[in-house]
Scaffold this motif. Structure first.
Motif, PDB file in Angstrom:
ATOM      1  N   ASP A 374      48.729  31.598  39.424  1.00 56.38           N
ATOM      2  CA  ASP A 374      49.081  32.812  39.943  1.00 56.38           C
ATOM      3  C   ASP A 374      48.515  33.884  38.976  1.00 56.38           C
ATOM      4  OD1 ASP A 374      51.093  31.538  38.092  1.00 56.38           O
ATOM      5  OD2 ASP A 374      51.952  33.772  38.163  1.00 56.38           O
ATOM      6  N   THR A 375      48.083  33.701  37.616  1.00 53.02           N
ATOM      7  CA  THR A 375      47.504  34.723  37.044  1.00 53.02           C
ATOM      8  C   THR A 375      46.016  34.318  36.376  1.00 53.02           C
ATOM      9  OG1 THR A 375      48.500  33.691  35.052  1.00 53.02           O
ATOM     10  CG2 THR A 375      49.757  35.246  36.218  1.00 53.02           C
ATOM     11  N   ASP A 376      45.414  33.271  36.593  1.00 52.97           N
ATOM     12  CA  ASP A 376      44.441  33.060  35.949  1.00 52.97           C
ATOM     13  C   ASP A 376      43.208  32.834  37.258  1.00 52.97           C
ATOM     14  OD1 ASP A 376      42.050  31.145  35.144  1.00 52.97           O
ATOM     15  OD2 ASP A 376      43.139  31.155  33.509  1.00 52.97           O
ATOM     16  N   PRO A 377      42.342  33.775  37.154  1.00 52.54           N
ATOM     17  CA  PRO A 377      41.405  33.977  38.246  1.00 52.54           C
ATOM     18  C   PRO A 377      40.444  32.341  38.306  1.00 52.54           C
ATOM     19  CG  PRO A 377      41.333  35.809  37.359  1.00 52.54           C
ATOM     20  CD  PRO A 377      42.199  34.867  36.334  1.00 52.54           C
ATOM     21  N   GLY A 378      40.329  31.718  37.296  1.00 51.24           N
ATOM     22  CA  GLY A 378      39.652  30.782  37.258  1.00 51.24           C
ATOM     23  C   GLY A 378      40.072  29.592  37.964  1.00 51.24           C
ATOM     24  N   GLN A 379      41.445  29.514  37.557  1.00 53.47           N
ATOM     25  CA  GLN A 379      42.243  28.513  38.038  1.00 53.47           C
ATOM     26  C   GLN A 379      42.250  28.522  39.725  1.00 53.47           C
ATOM     27  OE1 GLN A 379      44.948  28.227  34.273  1.00 53.47           O
ATOM     28  NE2 GLN A 379      46.035  27.446  36.035  1.00 53.47           N
ATOM     29  N   ARG A 380      42.529  29.867  40.052  1.00 47.33           N
ATOM     30  CA  ARG A 380      42.676  30.060  41.483  1.00 47.33           C
ATOM     31  C   ARG A 380      41.212  29.712  42.351  1.00 47.33           C
ATOM     32  NH1 ARG A 380      46.367  33.370  43.588  1.00 47.33           N
ATOM     33  NH2 ARG A 380      45.328  34.123  45.201  1.00 47.33           N
ATOM     34  N   ALA A 381      40.321  30.009  41.697  1.00 48.83           N
ATOM     35  CA  ALA A 381      38.905  29.725  42.232  1.00 48.83           C
ATOM     36  C   ALA A 381      38.794  28.302  42.369  1.00 48.83           C
ATOM     37  CB  ALA A 381      37.654  30.146  41.311  1.00 48.83           C
ATOM     38  N   LEU A 382      39.100  27.628  41.248  1.00 45.50           N
ATOM     39  CA  LEU A 382      39.047  25.953  41.229  1.00 45.50           C
ATOM     40  C   LEU A 382      39.992  25.360  42.273  1.00 45.50           C
ATOM     41  CD1 LEU A 382      38.013  23.350  40.289  1.00 45.50           C
ATOM     42  CD2 LEU A 382      39.643  23.140  38.356  1.00 45.50           C
ATOM     43  N   GLY A 383      41.085  26.106  42.551  1.00 45.45           N
ATOM     44  CA  GLY A 383      42.189  25.581  43.560  1.00 45.45           C
ATOM     45  C   GLY A 383      41.507  25.719  44.961  1.00 45.45           C
ATOM     46  N   ALA A 384      40.940  26.932  45.157  1.00 49.31           N
ATOM     47  CA  ALA A 384      40.524  27.254  46.368  1.00 49.31           C
ATOM     48  C   ALA A 384      39.406  26.212  46.707  1.00 49.31           C
ATOM     49  CB  ALA A 384      39.979  28.767  46.308  1.00 49.31           C
ATOM     50  N   ALA A 385      38.433  25.958  45.747  1.00 46.98           N
ATOM     51  CA  ALA A 385      37.554  24.970  45.887  1.00 46.98           C
ATOM     52  C   ALA A 385      38.061  23.625  46.114  1.00 46.98           C
ATOM     53  CB  ALA A 385      36.515  24.753  44.752  1.00 46.98           C
ATOM     54  N   MET A 386      38.931  23.169  45.638  1.00 51.01           N
ATOM     55  CA  MET A 386      39.822  21.945  46.030  1.00 51.01           C
ATOM     56  C   MET A 386      40.224  21.834  47.640  1.00 51.01           C
ATOM     57  SD  MET A 386      38.812  19.725  43.518  1.00 51.01           S
ATOM     58  CE  MET A 386      39.706  18.514  43.957  1.00 51.01           C
ATOM     59  N   VAL A 387      40.792  22.796  47.850  1.00 51.15           N
ATOM     60  CA  VAL A 387      41.127  23.057  49.054  1.00 51.15           C
ATOM     61  C   VAL A 387      40.059  22.733  50.164  1.00 51.15           C
ATOM     62  CG1 VAL A 387      42.281  24.478  50.928  1.00 51.15           C
ATOM     63  CG2 VAL A 387      43.186  24.438  48.629  1.00 51.15           C
ATOM     64  N   GLY A 388      39.119  23.492  49.919  1.00 48.86           N
ATOM     65  CA  GLY A 388      37.801  23.365  50.686  1.00 48.86           C
ATOM     66  C   GLY A 388      37.212  21.978  50.720  1.00 48.86           C
TER      67      GLY A 388
END
Length: 456
Positions: A374-388
């Motif tokens: 919820d606070t780390d942009p890098g982790q959010r980007a990786l999470g979004a990539a894994m969803v795709g």
């Protein structure tokens, strides 16, 4: 000259002095009643006095030699106690330390003053020591003494050190037990490793023989409906509470018993899964090596759980060189409805190789990606990539380790549809808890949706 002989001479001298002095005090001549010439007592006095002087000198010289010898012995003992790498100790009949040499501080972490008067169980577990002595009794006479006994010393800081102990029992003048005395030293690393491996093997073999495992299930929730859709089996070892399950599996791997322990854990989990609601999927963990075990198909078939309910999570415990045999072993099971999941995805290169080469039905994102997403942009980007990525290969995605409402909101916003973690449900070994998981339960952080149209 013996001291008793000097005492005899002194008594004789005193007798001579009295026989001469007492008559003189009474105004009489000494030895008149005996009719002795006057020169006889003079000769006796002349003879006795030198003998007494010589005997006294001999006694003083002997005492001086004894003190010098005692001083040398004391200095030698001090040198031995100070420079010896072995810990010298003595224990009274009550099991409490009566002596501890300075070397004990390096071995145990306790200064001698800290040990004296305390029970030996502070250092060595009495049961372990008794077992070691019993094992040694077949080759040595413990009453006469023992050597080469291997034990584990508990240091002051809580760490453990393998040691070799030699000692003997003590008895008092009446022949009653009076304690023990001996030496201890730390084992060299090679011997310590061998002993540690033997101890680990014995512990794992005892676990296998006693089948002393339990299964805890942790719920897996749909993040769209908030209902529980499955449960992951987590192995617990009630007999080894001081060692984590991961640690025990690692120890089993170190002594070559990992597959046996994994197969037992699988059998235990599938037997426990009969207590889960039949609508839930059952996720079980196996390493790539255990997936190749010839017993696996029969274990799944005989479990009483429909193969279509079982999700086999392939862990990263072993490095896979050739995925061909692994994929070939899993293919018939997948044909019968078994689903394959890759656990801890995103935690390392090996897990992503699992994803690419096994083409799993489920991808479970590692806690390292979810924690703080919820606070780390890098982790959010990786999470979004894994969803795709999951959508592209047609795999379901499960976010593991959700522990806060903020993390839950973040993964939902990214499009993740399933989750697992303490916020959504803690592991439980209670069948009565499992029985309720088939209901439309909401996680504690969300208010329940009303099912009564007339309510507010």
């Amino acid at each position: 000259m013996p001291r008793w002989w000097l005492l005899v001479i002194i008594v004789l001298e005193a007798a001579v002095a009295l026989t001469a002095g007492l008559p003189l005090m009474l105004g009489e001549e000494p030895w008149d009643n005996f009719g002795w010439p006057v020169w006889i007592p003079d000769v006796i006095a002349l003879l006795v006095v030198p003998v007494v002087v010589f005997a006294s000198f001999s006694l003083v010289r002997q005492q001086f030699r004894e003190r010098a010898e005692a001083s040398r012995t004391t200095r030698l003992m001090d040198t031995v106690l100070t420079t010896s790498k072995e810990w010298l100790w003595a224990i009274g009949p009550d099991g409490r330390f009566t002596f501890s040499s300075p070397a004990g501080a390096e071995l145990t972490g306790y200064e001698p003053a800290e040990i004296l008067g305390r029970h030996f169980s502070l250092i060595i577990d009495p049961d372990e020591l008794a077992e070691a002595l019993q094992a040694l009794a077949s080759t040595q006479d413990a009453d006469a003494g023992w050597s080469g006994l291997h034990a584990v010393c508990r240091r002051k800081d809580g760490s453990k050190v393998p040691v070799e102990v030699s000692g003997r029992s003590l008895r008092d003048a009446a022949g009653r037990p009076a304690g023990f005395e001996g030496t201890s030293r730390a084992l060299d690393p090679g011997t310590a490793d061998t002993l540690a491996a033997g101890e680990i093997r014995s512990r794992i073999e005892a676990t296998l023989a006693g089948r002393s495992l339990m299964t805890a299930f942790q719920p897996i929730r749909s993040l769209e409906s908030d209902s529980i859709t499955g449960a992951e089996a987590l192995t617990r070892f009630p007999g080894s509470p001081s060692i984590s399950p991961e640690g025990l599996f690692a120890e089993a791997t170190a002594v070559g018993l990992d597959v046996e322990l994994e197969i037992l854990a699988l059998e235990t989990a599938l037997a426990a899964a009969k207590g889960l609601p039949p609508t839930l999927s059952v996720s079980v963990n196996l390493s790539p090596r255990a997936c190749l075990d010839a017993r696996l198909p029969d274990i799944l078939a005989d479990s009483g759980i429909s193969t279509g309910r079982i999700v086999l999570e392939v862990t990263e415990r072993h490095h896979v060189v050739d995925y061909g045999p692994l994929a070939a072993a899993l293919a018939p099971l997948r044909g019968r409805g078994l689903r394959i999941a890759v656990d801890d995805a995103g935690a390392g290169f090996a897990s992503m190789r699992h994803v690419l080469l096994l083409k799993p039905d489920v991808i479970k994102l590692d806690r390292e990606i979810i924690a703080g997403i919820d606070t780390d942009p890098g982790q959010r980007a990786l999470g979004a990539a894994m969803v795709g990525f999951a959508k592209e290969i047609g795999a379901a995605l499960v976010a593991e380790g959700i522990e806060t409402e903020a993390e839950l909101s973040a993964v939902v916003e990214l499009g993740m549809t399933a989750g697992q973690g303490y916020l959504l449900g803690r592991p439980s070994v209670r069948p009565e808890d499992w029985a309720h998981w088939g209901e439309a339960l909401q996680h504690p952080g969300k208010p329940k949706t009303s099912t009564n149209p007339g309510s507010n």
